[in-house]
Write a protein that holds these residues in place. Structure first.
Motif, PDB file in Angstrom:
ATOM      1  N   TRP A 194     136.110  33.833  -2.251  1.00  0.00           N
ATOM      2  CA  TRP A 194     137.272  34.311  -2.994  1.00  0.00           C
ATOM      3  C   TRP A 194     138.116  35.240  -2.135  1.00  0.00           C
ATOM      4  O   TRP A 194     139.343  35.136  -2.089  1.00  0.00           O
ATOM      5  N   ASP A 243     140.026  33.356   0.464  1.00  0.00           N
ATOM      6  CA  ASP A 243     141.162  32.620  -0.073  1.00  0.00           C
ATOM      7  C   ASP A 243     142.279  33.538  -0.554  1.00  0.00           C
ATOM      8  O   ASP A 243     143.448  33.165  -0.532  1.00  0.00           O
ATOM      9  N   ASN A 244     141.893  34.727  -1.038  1.00  0.00           N
ATOM     10  CA  ASN A 244     142.888  35.555  -1.705  1.00  0.00           C
ATOM     11  C   ASN A 244     143.187  36.866  -1.010  1.00  0.00           C
ATOM     12  O   ASN A 244     144.044  37.625  -1.476  1.00  0.00           O
ATOM     13  N   GLU A 252     146.908  37.077   0.082  1.00  0.00           N
ATOM     14  CA  GLU A 252     147.793  37.241  -1.069  1.00  0.00           C
ATOM     15  C   GLU A 252     147.644  38.632  -1.677  1.00  0.00           C
ATOM     16  O   GLU A 252     148.625  39.275  -2.063  1.00  0.00           O
ATOM     17  N   LEU A 253     146.430  39.089  -1.715  1.00  0.00           N
ATOM     18  CA  LEU A 253     146.173  40.415  -2.276  1.00  0.00           C
ATOM     19  C   LEU A 253     146.856  41.486  -1.433  1.00  0.00           C
ATOM     20  O   LEU A 253     147.477  42.412  -1.959  1.00  0.00           O
ATOM     21  N   ARG A 307     149.500  41.116   0.344  1.00  0.00           N
ATOM     22  CA  ARG A 307     150.939  41.009   0.162  1.00  0.00           C
ATOM     23  C   ARG A 307     151.377  41.689  -1.128  1.00  0.00           C
ATOM     24  O   ARG A 307     152.365  42.414  -1.176  1.00  0.00           O
ATOM     25  N   VAL A 308     150.580  41.464  -2.150  1.00  0.00           N
ATOM     26  CA  VAL A 308     150.969  41.940  -3.472  1.00  0.00           C
ATOM     27  C   VAL A 308     150.741  43.450  -3.609  1.00  0.00           C
ATOM     28  O   VAL A 308     151.412  44.133  -4.384  1.00  0.00           O
ATOM     29  N   MET A 309     149.819  43.957  -2.808  1.00  0.00           N
ATOM     30  CA  MET A 309     149.535  45.386  -2.864  1.00  0.00           C
ATOM     31  C   MET A 309     150.380  46.181  -1.875  1.00  0.00           C
ATOM     32  O   MET A 309     150.226  47.389  -1.770  1.00  0.00           O
ATOM     33  N   ARG A 358     151.628  50.013  -1.866  1.00  0.00           N
ATOM     34  CA  ARG A 358     150.622  50.904  -2.439  1.00  0.00           C
ATOM     35  C   ARG A 358     149.482  51.065  -1.444  1.00  0.00           C
ATOM     36  O   ARG A 358     149.059  50.101  -0.808  1.00  0.00           O
ATOM     37  N   TYR A 411     145.509  52.600  -1.045  1.00  0.00           N
ATOM     38  CA  TYR A 411     144.325  53.147  -1.680  1.00  0.00           C
ATOM     39  C   TYR A 411     143.422  53.677  -0.578  1.00  0.00           C
ATOM     40  O   TYR A 411     142.459  53.012  -0.188  1.00  0.00           O
ATOM     41  N   PRO A 412     143.734  54.870  -0.096  1.00  0.00           N
ATOM     42  CA  PRO A 412     143.011  55.369   1.077  1.00  0.00           C
ATOM     43  C   PRO A 412     141.512  55.460   0.844  1.00  0.00           C
ATOM     44  O   PRO A 412     140.719  54.994   1.672  1.00  0.00           O
ATOM     45  N   MET A 464     145.207  27.247  -2.439  1.00  0.00           N
ATOM     46  CA  MET A 464     143.982  27.673  -3.114  1.00  0.00           C
ATOM     47  C   MET A 464     144.090  29.110  -3.624  1.00  0.00           C
ATOM     48  O   MET A 464     143.119  29.674  -4.096  1.00  0.00           O
ATOM     49  N   ALA A 465     145.253  29.709  -3.477  1.00  0.00           N
ATOM     50  CA  ALA A 465     145.415  31.098  -3.939  1.00  0.00           C
ATOM     51  C   ALA A 465     145.352  31.145  -5.457  1.00  0.00           C
ATOM     52  O   ALA A 465     145.827  30.233  -6.143  1.00  0.00           O
ATOM     53  N   ASP A 466     144.771  32.192  -5.955  1.00  0.00           N
ATOM     54  CA  ASP A 466     144.580  32.284  -7.395  1.00  0.00           C
ATOM     55  C   ASP A 466     145.900  32.601  -8.105  1.00  0.00           C
ATOM     56  O   ASP A 466     146.571  33.563  -7.769  1.00  0.00           O
ATOM     57  N   LEU A 514     146.567  36.272  -9.747  1.00  0.00           N
ATOM     58  CA  LEU A 514     146.842  37.483  -8.977  1.00  0.00           C
ATOM     59  C   LEU A 514     148.295  37.964  -9.114  1.00  0.00           C
ATOM     60  O   LEU A 514     148.528  39.128  -9.453  1.00  0.00           O
ATOM     61  N   TRP A 528     149.821  41.560 -10.894  1.00  0.00           N
ATOM     62  CA  TRP A 528     150.639  42.541 -10.186  1.00  0.00           C
ATOM     63  C   TRP A 528     152.119  42.361 -10.495  1.00  0.00           C
ATOM     64  O   TRP A 528     152.974  42.786  -9.728  1.00  0.00           O
ATOM     65  N   VAL A 588     154.352  45.382 -10.259  1.00  0.00           N
ATOM     66  CA  VAL A 588     154.484  45.989  -8.944  1.00  0.00           C
ATOM     67  C   VAL A 588     155.370  45.129  -8.053  1.00  0.00           C
ATOM     68  O   VAL A 588     156.250  45.617  -7.357  1.00  0.00           O
ATOM     69  N   VAL A 589     155.112  43.829  -8.095  1.00  0.00           N
ATOM     70  CA  VAL A 589     155.905  42.876  -7.324  1.00  0.00           C
ATOM     71  C   VAL A 589     156.663  41.991  -8.296  1.00  0.00           C
ATOM     72  O   VAL A 589     156.120  41.030  -8.817  1.00  0.00           O
ATOM     73  N   ARG A 607     135.566  37.657 -12.835  1.00  0.00           N
ATOM     74  CA  ARG A 607     135.562  38.267 -11.519  1.00  0.00           C
ATOM     75  C   ARG A 607     136.220  39.648 -11.595  1.00  0.00           C
ATOM     76  O   ARG A 607     137.200  39.833 -12.322  1.00  0.00           O
ATOM     77  N   ALA A 616     142.659  49.144  -9.855  1.00  0.00           N
ATOM     78  CA  ALA A 616     142.637  49.731  -8.511  1.00  0.00           C
ATOM     79  C   ALA A 616     143.023  51.218  -8.564  1.00  0.00           C
ATOM     80  O   ALA A 616     142.365  52.065  -7.952  1.00  0.00           O
ATOM     81  N   GLU A 655     140.540  54.365  -7.457  1.00  0.00           N
ATOM     82  CA  GLU A 655     140.970  55.366  -6.475  1.00  0.00           C
ATOM     83  C   GLU A 655     140.891  56.778  -7.086  1.00  0.00           C
ATOM     84  O   GLU A 655     140.406  57.720  -6.458  1.00  0.00           O
TER      85      GLU A 655
END
Lengths: 248, 248
Positions: free
Chosen positions: A188, A191-192, A195-196, A198-200, A203, A205-206, B1-3, B6, B10, B13-14, B125, B133, B137
């Motif tokens: 997972w 694959d993601n 994308e994750l 990009r979408v985050m 932001r 999250y240190p 194959m990207a979910d 997602l 978001w 945010v996006v 998942r 997230a 944090e």
DNA sequence: CATTTGTTCCGTACGTCGTACGAGAAAGTA
DNA sequence: TACTTTCTCGTACGACGTACGGAACAAATG
């Protein structure tokens, strides 16, 4: 208005005054066979996959025939719960308080790991079956006589057992997600991950970024199956020990 | 194959590079309206009572129309989970370690109490939505810089949050059993106490009998809703504090 | 032996669920 | 007006738990 499930739960302790009916068509199976078969199915495929039809087929009987053994599916689950707890022989609680509570936690961990569907048994009244009762007595005996009040004894056991249960819950959640999505956690992320990211973007999250990956790796490397218990249980036992020592 | 879920998670945010399509039939509702309505239903009647048909009716749309907003019911639940966590403004974590961890526990307690269906969200998942997230944090920041290792930080938070969740789980189990059986705990004992005594004859539970009734009474008398947290959380925090002090 | 009585078995059916499919409806564009 | 794009949703399928009522069967009774 007495609940018809109670005598069923205690059927091995109180073998029903009259030794069963003499006339009438003989049953093809027994309540125990039904419950055992149901536990088998739940162990293999989970509680959600346990349907009255498939269970009946497994037993070689008609679907509706099950209802001459149990009142409903929920009833069956209650019987399964108590029955499966009776399979494990509760080890003697020896040693000091810490050792005894560790044993309690380890038994909980082992049982719930062996039968993860126990996690899904919710919403049913906490019926007092013989094995549930035996186990509660056994658990409480681990903290008997150390100086805790009655309510505190219950709270201490709840704390320890609840933590062990949560460990299994976390493990089970990962497995269930993998089974459901058909891909492992690693797949997972492969694959993601992009994308994750990009979408985050924007932001950060240190702490979570650092800690999350460290925890993820540590989890992947799980060697000793009881290691998951270690940190949390140690803190809980430290806290309980300190409380007992202080209030003595 | 990207979910495909997602970007939906978001979406705030996006806001999707292109500002939505210009042509075609306009949607009757929005994803947010769907998710909000679903949360309302789940808050009132529980997650099990949330069906696609009733939800659609609530929104004044056809049942199948929901599937142009979410991919499946499981998807919807994921969105609900992240969305509802975003409603609570996370308070600043001030004071010493104990105070900060207490705040983390109290927020968890309050949120899960307000939305008990969160307990039933399992098997999906652990998707990283923005609010999940953010919260992770925030939780981790309560233990940042006190001397714990990365993995230990995660374990400490897991321990505290898991305990608070278990408190709600216990409360919820009682309510759910009452709702399902249509009788309160007290009524059940009045109706079945005699039968239970008969069936348990010969067995004695010296500790469980004493402790169980004491704990039951204490639970009935629950005044301060945060009192349930007290004993267990105190022990956990004592344990964590001692560990931090020792390893410094 | 035939009949009655007490049990258990189980086929059929109902209402629920998630959702696959594909035709229809509504907007912008040409 | 015709076309393209997008969303809407009626119908249908297979699964679920289980209410109902008659069939099947064994022992007791005549």
């Amino acid at each position: 208005m007495a609940d018809p499930t109670l005598p069923l739960l205690w059927r091995h302790v109180v073998p029903a005054g009259d030794d069963g009916p003499k006339r009438g068509r003989p049953p093809k199976v027994s309540v125990d066979e039904v419950v055992d078969a149901a536990i088998d199915v739940a162990d293999r495929e989970g509680l959600a996959a346990l349907s009255m039809r498939t269970l009946a087929e497994q037993l070689g009987i008609g679907a509706m025939t099950l209802y001459s053994y149990v009142a409903s599916r929920d009833d069956l689950v209650v019987l399964m719960f108590d029955h499966v707890l009776g399979r494990t022989e509760l080890p003697p609680l020896a040693g000091d308080l810490r050792a005894r509570l560790t044993t309690v936690a380890e038994v909980q961990l082992a049982d719930w790991r062996a039968h993860p569907w126990l996690l899904d048994v919710v919403g049913v009244r906490p019926w007092l079956g013989p094995n549930v009762a035996d186990r509660y007595e056994w658990q409480l005996s681990a903290v008997e006589g150390v100086g805790l009040g009655d309510v505190e004894m219950d709270q201490a056991i709840t704390l320890v057992v609840g933590f062990a249960t949560n460990v299994v819950r976390a493990e089970h959640a990962v497995r269930q997600a993998e089974r459901q999505s058909g891909m492992t956690d690693l797949e997972w992320w492969q694959d993601n991950g992009e994308e994750l990211g990009r979408v985050m973007a924007g932001r950060d999250y240190p702490i979570a970024g650092r800690v999350g990956s460290a925890a993820g790796e540590a989890y992947q490397a799980g060697t000793d199956p009881n290691r998951e218990l270690e940190f949390g249980l140690a803190r809980i036992l430290d806290g309980i020990e300190a409380y007992v020592a202080r209030s003595r």
